[in-house]
Design a protein around this motif. Structure first.
Motif, PDB file in Angstrom:
ATOM      1  N   GLY A   1       3.912  60.552  20.999  1.00 15.78           N
ATOM      2  CA  GLY A   1       4.406  61.804  21.580  1.00 15.78           C
ATOM      3  C   GLY A   1       3.395  62.931  21.421  1.00 15.78           C
ATOM      4  O   GLY A   1       2.474  62.853  20.616  1.00 15.78           O
ATOM      5  N   ASP A   2       3.572  64.011  22.217  1.00 16.21           N
ATOM      6  CA  ASP A   2       2.764  65.236  22.068  1.00 16.21           C
ATOM      7  C   ASP A   2       3.630  66.273  21.384  1.00 16.21           C
ATOM      8  O   ASP A   2       4.716  66.584  21.887  1.00 16.21           O
ATOM      9  N   TYR A   3       3.190  66.826  20.256  1.00 14.87           N
ATOM     10  CA  TYR A   3       4.025  67.832  19.582  1.00 14.87           C
ATOM     11  C   TYR A   3       3.183  68.567  18.544  1.00 14.87           C
ATOM     12  O   TYR A   3       2.106  68.110  18.152  1.00 14.87           O
ATOM     13  N   GLN A   4       3.709  69.740  18.130  1.00 16.98           N
ATOM     14  CA  GLN A   4       3.143  70.405  16.956  1.00 16.98           C
ATOM     15  C   GLN A   4       4.020  70.035  15.775  1.00 16.98           C
ATOM     16  O   GLN A   4       5.243  69.974  15.914  1.00 16.98           O
ATOM     17  N   LYS A   5       3.419  69.848  14.618  1.00 17.48           N
ATOM     18  CA  LYS A   5       4.184  69.378  13.464  1.00 17.48           C
ATOM     19  C   LYS A   5       5.351  70.314  13.161  1.00 17.48           C
ATOM     20  O   LYS A   5       5.220  71.526  13.216  1.00 17.48           O
ATOM     21  N   ASP A   6       6.506  69.694  12.880  1.00 21.86           N
ATOM     22  CA  ASP A   6       7.735  70.410  12.501  1.00 21.86           C
ATOM     23  C   ASP A   6       8.276  71.355  13.583  1.00 21.86           C
ATOM     24  O   ASP A   6       9.034  72.265  13.284  1.00 21.86           O
ATOM     25  N   SER A   7       7.879  71.122  14.837  1.00 21.01           N
ATOM     26  CA  SER A   7       8.445  71.967  15.905  1.00 21.01           C
ATOM     27  C   SER A   7       9.068  71.076  16.979  1.00 21.01           C
ATOM     28  O   SER A   7       8.392  70.649  17.924  1.00 21.01           O
ATOM     29  N   PRO A   8      10.389  70.751  16.830  1.00 18.80           N
ATOM     30  CA  PRO A   8      11.031  69.823  17.779  1.00 18.80           C
ATOM     31  C   PRO A   8      10.957  70.288  19.233  1.00 18.80           C
ATOM     32  O   PRO A   8      10.852  69.475  20.143  1.00 18.80           O
ATOM     33  N   SER A   9      10.950  71.628  19.475  1.00 14.14           N
ATOM     34  CA  SER A   9      10.967  72.108  20.868  1.00 14.14           C
ATOM     35  C   SER A   9       9.641  71.814  21.563  1.00 14.14           C
ATOM     36  O   SER A   9       9.560  71.786  22.793  1.00 14.14           O
ATOM     37  N   SER A  10       8.568  71.567  20.769  1.00 17.34           N
ATOM     38  CA  SER A  10       7.260  71.310  21.397  1.00 17.34           C
ATOM     39  C   SER A  10       7.081  69.835  21.769  1.00 17.34           C
ATOM     40  O   SER A  10       6.078  69.451  22.350  1.00 17.34           O
ATOM     41  N   PHE A  11       8.072  69.001  21.433  1.00 20.99           N
ATOM     42  CA  PHE A  11       7.907  67.544  21.602  1.00 20.99           C
ATOM     43  C   PHE A  11       7.986  67.138  23.074  1.00 20.99           C
ATOM     44  O   PHE A  11       8.877  67.561  23.811  1.00 20.99           O
ATOM     45  N   SER A  12       7.043  66.322  23.528  1.00 18.24           N
ATOM     46  CA  SER A  12       7.168  65.744  24.880  1.00 18.24           C
ATOM     47  C   SER A  12       6.551  64.350  24.882  1.00 18.24           C
ATOM     48  O   SER A  12       5.661  64.050  24.074  1.00 18.24           O
ATOM     49  N   LEU A  13       7.038  63.510  25.795  1.00 17.08           N
ATOM     50  CA  LEU A  13       6.529  62.138  25.914  1.00 17.08           C
ATOM     51  C   LEU A  13       5.891  61.968  27.277  1.00 17.08           C
ATOM     52  O   LEU A  13       6.364  62.539  28.269  1.00 17.08           O
ATOM     53  N   SER A  14       4.841  61.153  27.327  1.00 10.21           N
ATOM     54  CA  SER A  14       4.223  60.837  28.616  1.00 10.21           C
ATOM     55  C   SER A  14       5.243  60.102  29.494  1.00 10.21           C
ATOM     56  O   SER A  14       6.132  59.414  28.976  1.00 10.21           O
ATOM     57  N   PRO A  15       5.126  60.238  30.829  1.00  8.40           N
ATOM     58  CA  PRO A  15       6.071  59.514  31.717  1.00  8.40           C
ATOM     59  C   PRO A  15       6.121  58.009  31.432  1.00  8.40           C
ATOM     60  O   PRO A  15       7.125  57.363  31.685  1.00  8.40           O
ATOM     61  N   ARG A  16       5.024  57.466  30.870  1.00  8.73           N
ATOM     62  CA  ARG A  16       5.001  56.026  30.551  1.00  8.73           C
ATOM     63  C   ARG A  16       6.008  55.668  29.455  1.00  8.73           C
ATOM     64  O   ARG A  16       6.360  54.511  29.308  1.00  8.73           O
ATOM     65  N   PHE A  17       6.394  56.682  28.627  1.00  9.97           N
ATOM     66  CA  PHE A  17       7.312  56.428  27.519  1.00  9.97           C
ATOM     67  C   PHE A  17       8.664  57.103  27.707  1.00  9.97           C
ATOM     68  O   PHE A  17       9.574  56.900  26.920  1.00  9.97           O
ATOM     69  N   SER A  18       8.789  57.925  28.765  1.00 10.99           N
ATOM     70  CA  SER A  18       9.934  58.843  28.808  1.00 10.99           C
ATOM     71  C   SER A  18      11.284  58.144  28.961  1.00 10.99           C
ATOM     72  O   SER A  18      12.299  58.670  28.533  1.00 10.99           O
ATOM     73  N   ILE A  19      11.329  56.959  29.572  1.00  9.03           N
ATOM     74  CA  ILE A  19      12.643  56.296  29.738  1.00  9.03           C
ATOM     75  C   ILE A  19      12.957  55.384  28.552  1.00  9.03           C
ATOM     76  O   ILE A  19      14.087  54.963  28.385  1.00  9.03           O
ATOM     77  N   PHE A  20      11.952  55.106  27.716  1.00 12.68           N
ATOM     78  CA  PHE A  20      12.162  54.145  26.630  1.00 12.68           C
ATOM     79  C   PHE A  20      13.267  54.585  25.650  1.00 12.68           C
ATOM     80  O   PHE A  20      14.117  53.772  25.273  1.00 12.68           O
ATOM     81  N   PRO A  21      13.313  55.879  25.237  1.00 17.12           N
ATOM     82  CA  PRO A  21      14.420  56.290  24.348  1.00 17.12           C
ATOM     83  C   PRO A  21      15.798  56.051  24.977  1.00 17.12           C
ATOM     84  O   PRO A  21      16.755  55.679  24.286  1.00 17.12           O
ATOM     85  N   GLN A  22      15.867  56.233  26.304  1.00 20.01           N
ATOM     86  CA  GLN A  22      17.141  56.004  27.004  1.00 20.01           C
ATOM     87  C   GLN A  22      17.534  54.520  26.933  1.00 20.01           C
ATOM     88  O   GLN A  22      18.693  54.189  26.679  1.00 20.01           O
ATOM     89  N   PHE A  23      16.548  53.626  27.133  1.00 17.02           N
ATOM     90  CA  PHE A  23      16.828  52.192  27.007  1.00 17.02           C
ATOM     91  C   PHE A  23      17.330  51.867  25.593  1.00 17.02           C
ATOM     92  O   PHE A  23      18.275  51.104  25.416  1.00 17.02           O
ATOM     93  N   MET A  24      16.675  52.454  24.580  1.00 17.49           N
ATOM     94  CA  MET A  24      17.074  52.173  23.195  1.00 17.49           C
ATOM     95  C   MET A  24      18.486  52.710  22.910  1.00 17.49           C
ATOM     96  O   MET A  24      19.270  52.086  22.198  1.00 17.49           O
TER      97      MET A  24
END
Length: 762
Positions: A560-583
Motif C-alpha cells: 500500500g501507499d501511506y504515511q506511517k500512522d495515518s489511516p486517511s493517507s492509505f491507498s492501494l494500487s488498482p492491481r490490489f484494490s479489489i483483493f480486500p473485498q475478495f477476502m
C-alpha cells in the motif's frame, strides 16, 4: 485484468504473481499469498494443433522441446531452457531451418498436443453403477427412472455393470439373460480381492495364474468371464432396465427407532475389486448413488440407533465423532486401490440427512471423481447433473481418463504440492520442496479422471538465496515452467498435452512496482480460498479468520501507499484494490463459516472449489449480482443490501445457487397477473429476461446449480440476503423506511476496510 485473461486464453494458466520475486527473501515479503498457478490441463483450444508424432524430450531433464528452447540450425542442436543441456535433433528433424520450423517451436504454440497413433486403449470406457435400495418407495422410483435414462445415454460401445446394495451387496450378472442371476456379499464384513475372485468363479474353468496377478485379459481372464458382469450398453440395456423395473426397497425390516442397515462402503469396495479384476488400467468409473447414511460395515458414519445423531462440525472439532477416523481410513485405502487400478469414483448423494460425503471425499478427490449433493433423487440438481455426465454436444464434460500430470521448472524453483483432484505418484527429486502443501513431495501426479474443466492449483517456492549484483542484458531473468499431461482422450487415443510458460523475475529494492504490476487478484483469491480450506482440514487449532486477516494486513502494509500512522493517507494500487473485498467475502463464505452447514455440505463445497478454474472460484467466493430495471438495460450491481429496490429484479449467481429475486412492487404486479395481459407485454418480457439468463448459466455448469425464485420479504429471500454486504442493519443510522435492512451483527465492508487501513499503517 485483461492481460491475465489473455494469458489464460493462450495457456489455461492463471498465476497469483505474474512477475515472480527472484529471491527467497523477496518472496517472503509477498506475504502469505504464495507463488501459485491455477492450471486447467484439458481446457479446449480450437486453434491448438494436435501433432501426429511423439514429443522430443531433453535427454537430461526429460522436458519437451518448446518455443523457449534455443535452436542452432547449423549444428542441428537445441538447448533446453530448464537444465541448459545441449540435445541433437533426430534425423526426421534434419530439414529444420528458421524458415521451416516444426509447430512446437512456433512462438504462439506454448500449449500443444501430441497424439501417438500406435497407442490406443483396447478397452472401451466402463461405467459401473452402484445403486442404494434403502430408500422410500417414492425416492426409489425417481432413482430407477434416472438410472434407466442414464443407461440409455451411455455411448453404445461402453461397458456397463450394476451393483445394488442395502443390508447386503448384490452383484448382478448381466451376461446371463435367461433368468436374473445375482452374487451376494455380506455388508458387515470386509472382503479381499481374492475372495471376490474366488466367490464369483473367475478362474473356475482354467487355473488361476501364479501369485502377483493383477488379472484382466493379460493375466488369462477370459473375455466371456468379464462379459458376465460388464457388457456393452447396447447389449445390456434391456437386462438392466428389467432389473431396475423389478427393483424393490431393501427387504430387511427396520425398527421404528432405528436407521436402515446400509453398507455403502462395502458396495463401493466390491465394485473396486471387480473392476480391478476385469479391467485394470482402463478408463473405468464407479458411479455411486447414495440415499442415506452408511450404518453398517466398513465406512460406517453413524450407528443404527436414531437416538444417536450424525456427526456435526462441533463433534469433529471436539474429536467426539466415534466413526469418523475409521471411515476416513477405510476410504483412504479405497482411494489408494482405485488410483493403483486407474479407476474413478463418482458420488451422487441425495438425501435430507448426511450420507458421509465428508468421509468419502478423500476417495473422490484423489481419483478425480465427480460429486453431486442434493436433497432428493427427484430434484433437478441430481437429474440434470446425471444427464450432463453422459450427454454429448456443446455442454458435454469431455471425460478423459488415466492421466499422469508432471511438472518441470527452472532450477531456483521448487514445487510444494498441488491442491486439487489428483494423487501423488511419489516421484521425489530435486524439484520437490521440503514444505508440503496438499499432494506434495513429488513432481508427478496421477489423475484417474479429468475433464475439460478440471483445474489444479500448484504451489511453488523460490529457493534462490543471493541477490545478483546487477541484472544485465546478458543475465537471463526468466523463470520457466512446463506442465505435461499424459492422458487417454475420450476417443481412446493416448495424448500428451504440453504447456510451457515463461515468467520474468525481479529482485532487490526497486522490484516492488514490478511485483504490483504482475499481481492477479482474482487468481490470488482463488488460491487463498483453496489454501484456507486445506489448512482448516489438516491443521488442528487453526483459526481461519485470523490467518486471512493477518495475511491481508501484511500484504497491504507491504504494497500500500501511506504515511506511517495515518489511516486517511492509505491507498492501494488498482492491481490490489479489489483483493480486500475478495477476502471480506471469503471470510463470510461457506468455505470458512461452517457453523450453518453439515460436514457433508462443507466437504462438497470444498471439493467443487478444488477442481474449478479461477473465474468460477471467484463466483463462489464473491457471487455476481445483476440488476434488471425498467429504465435501463441489465447491469452489474454491488453485492450490497443497497442493491435491493421495490421496482427491480436481481439475479444472484453464487455458483451453487442461482437466485431470481423480485422487488416487492414487481412481485405484487406479477401476483396480480399483469404479465398475462396483452397490453403489458413489456412487463412479461421484463420478468422473462432474468429467467433466460439464469437458464443460460445452468446449461453450462456442472454440477447443475439450484434455481431459487423468490420475492422481497419472502422466506426464500434468505438465499440472497445471506450473501449481501450488510451496509444497512437494524442498528445502523439509516433512517430510510424504503431501504431494506439486514438483521445481522456482522460488520459491513466499510467497517472492515477502516480497521484494515488502521492496522496496515501502524
Amino acid at each position: 485484468m485483461a492481460e491475465f485473461l489473455d494469458l489464460e486464453a493462450q495457456d489455461a494458466v492463471r498465476m497469483s504473481w505474474n512477475v515472480v520475486p527472484g529471491t527467497k527473501q523477496d518472496s517472503s515479503h509477498c506475504g502469505v499469498v504464495p507463488i501459485a498457478a491455477v492450471y486447467t490441463p484439458l481446457k479446449p483450444f480450437p486453434s491448438m494443433p494436435v501433432l501426429p508424432y511423439a514429443a522430443l524430450r531433453c535427454r537430461n531433464c526429460r522436458s519437451v522441446l518448446n518455443p523457449f528452447s534455443v535452436v542452432d540450425f547449423v549444428a542441428k542442436l537445441w538447448i533446453c531452457p530448464f537444465c541448459l543441456q545441449r540435445n541433437h535433433f533426430p534425423t526426421h528433424y534434419h530439414s529444420i531451418s528458421d524458415q521451416n520450423l516444426p509447430a512446437e517451436l512456433f512462438p504462439q504454440y506454448t500449449t500443444i498436443e501430441y497424439e501417438s497413433p500406435s497407442e490406443k486403449s483396447t478397452v472401451p470406457p466402463v461405467f459401473f453403477l452402484v445403486v442404494d435400495t434403502c430408500l422410500i418407495e417414492e425416492e426409489l422410483g425417481f432413482l430407477r427412472s434416472a438410472v434407466s435414462q442414464a443407461v440409455g445415454l451411455v455411448p453404445e460401445n461402453s461397458l456397463v455393470g450394476l451393483i445394488t446394495f442395502g443390508t447386503y451387496v448384490y452383484v448382478h450378472e448381466l451376461g446371463f439373460g435367461q433368468i436374473p442371476k445375482v452374487y451376494v456379499f455380506r455388508g458387515s464384513k470386509e472382503v479381499t480381492k481374492d475372495q471376490v475372485i474366488e466367490q464369483m468363479g473367475f478362474f473356475a474353468k482354467r487355473p488361476k495364474p501364479a501369485s502377483g496377478v493383477i488379472a484382466g485379459v493379460r493375466d488369462g481372464l477370459s473375455q466371456e468371464t468379464i462379459a458376465r458382469f460388464l457388457l456393452p450398453a447396447s447389449e445390456c440395456e434391456f437386462a438392466i432396465n428389467s432389473i431396475l423395473e423389478e427393483l424393490q426397497k431393501d427387504p430387511w425390516p427396520v425398527p421404528p427407532d432405528q436407521r436402515a442397515t446400509r453398507c455403502t462402503g462395502m458396495a463401493l469396495s466390491v465394485a473396486a475389486h471387480l473392476l480391478g479384476t476385469c479391467v485394470p488400467g482402463s478408463g473405468a468409473r464407479i458411479i455411486g448413488f447414495v440415499g442415506g447414511p452408511t450404518t453398517d460395515g466398513p465406512g460406517a458414519i453413524v450407528s443404527k440407533n436414531l437416538s444417536e445423531p450424525v456427526r456435526s462440525h462441533k463433534d469433529l472439532d471436539k474429536d467426539s465423532a466415534p466413526y469418523f477416523h475409521k471411515a476416513v481410513k477405510f476410504y483412504e485405502g479405497l482411494a489408494k486401490q482405485l488410483v493403483h487400478q486407474g479407476h474413478v469414483l463418482d458420488i451422487f448423494a441425495c438425501a435430507l440427512d448426511q450420507v458421509g460425503v465428508a468421509e468419502i471425499k478423500v476417495a473422490v478427490e484423489r481419483t478425480g471423481g465427480l460429486v453431486v449433493l442434493s436433497e432428493s433423487f427427484g430434484h433437478s440438481v441430481f437429474k440434470d447433473s446425471l444427464k450432463r455426465v453422459f450427454q454429448s454436444g456443446d455442454y458435454d464434460l469431455d471425460l478423459s481418463s488415466n492421466g499422469i500430470f508432471e511438472v518441470n521448472c527452472s532450477k531456483d524453483i521448487r514445487v510444494q504440492g498441488i491442491i486439487g483432484p489428483c494423487a501423488s505418484l511419489e516421484k521425489k527429486g530435486p524439484l520437490c520442496s521440503e514444505t508440503v502443501v496438499g499432494q506434495g513431495s513429488t513432481s508427478a501426479w496421477k489423475m484417474c479422471g479429468l475433464d475439460k474443466a478440471t483445474s489444479l492449483c500448484l504451489v511453488f517456492e523460490i529457493v534462490k538465496k543471493e541477490i545478483p549484483e546487477a541484472i544485465g542484458q546478458s543475465a537471463n531473468n526468466q523463470f520457466y515452467f512446463q506442465f505435461l499431461t499424459y492422458y487417454q482422450h475420450h476417443s481412446g487415443q493416448m495424448r500428451l498435452r504440453v504447456t510451457t510458460l515463461s515468467r520474468r523475475w525481479v529482485a532487490g529494492p526497486g522490484s516492488i512496482q514490478d511485483l504490483i504490476a504482475g499481481f492477479d487478484q482474482e487468481a490470488a483469491a482463488a488460491v487463498m480460498a483453496r489454501l484456507v480450506s486445506f489448512k482448516m482440514e489438516t491443521e488442528a487449532e487453526f483459526d481461519p479468520i485470523r490467518w486471512l486477516d493477518k495475511s491481508l494486513i501484511h500484504l497491504c502494509t507491504r504494497f500500500g501507499d501511506y504515511q506511517k500512522d495515518s489511516p486517511s493517507s492509505f491507498s492501494l494500487s488498482p492491481r490490489f484494490s479489489i483483493f480486500p473485498q475478495f477476502m471480506f467475502h471469503l471470510r463470510r463464505s461457506q468455505f470458512v463459516q461452517v457453523f450453518n452447514n453439515s460436514p457433508d455440505e462443507t466437504a462438497y463445497f470444498r471439493m467443487i472449489l478444488n477442481r474449478e478454474n479461477v473465474a468460477n472460484s471467484v463466483v463462489m467466493i464473491q457471487p455476481s449480482l445483476i440488476s434488471y430495471s425498467f429504465h435501463s438495460s441489465p447491469e452489474p450491481a454491488l453485492l450490497d443490501v443497497a442493491a435491493i429496490a421495490a421496482d427491480r429484479i436481481l439475479l444472484l449467481d453464487s455458483y451453487f445457487t442461482i437466485v431470481v429475486f423480485h422487488g416487492s412492487t414487481i412481485a405484487q404486479w406479477r401476483k396480480a397477473g399483469y404479465h398475462n395481459q396483452p397490453e403489458h407485454v413489456v412487463f412479461a418480457q421484463f420478468l422473462q429476461a432474468p429467467q433466460d439468463d439464469a437458464n443460460a448459466i445452468i446449461k453450462e455448469r456442472f454440477p447443475v446449480p439450484r434455481l431459487v425464485i423468490c420475492d422481497q420479504h419472502g422466506s426464500q429471500a434468505r438465499f440472497l440476503l445471506a450473501k449481501l454486504n450488510p451496509s444497512a442493519t437494524y442498528n445502523s443510522d439509516v433512517p430510510a423506511p424504503e431501504r431494506e435492512i439486514l438483521f445481522t451483527d456482522d460488520v459491513s465492508f466499510e467497517v472492515f476496510l477502516d480497521h484494515l487501513q488502521r492496522l496496515a499503517v501502524q
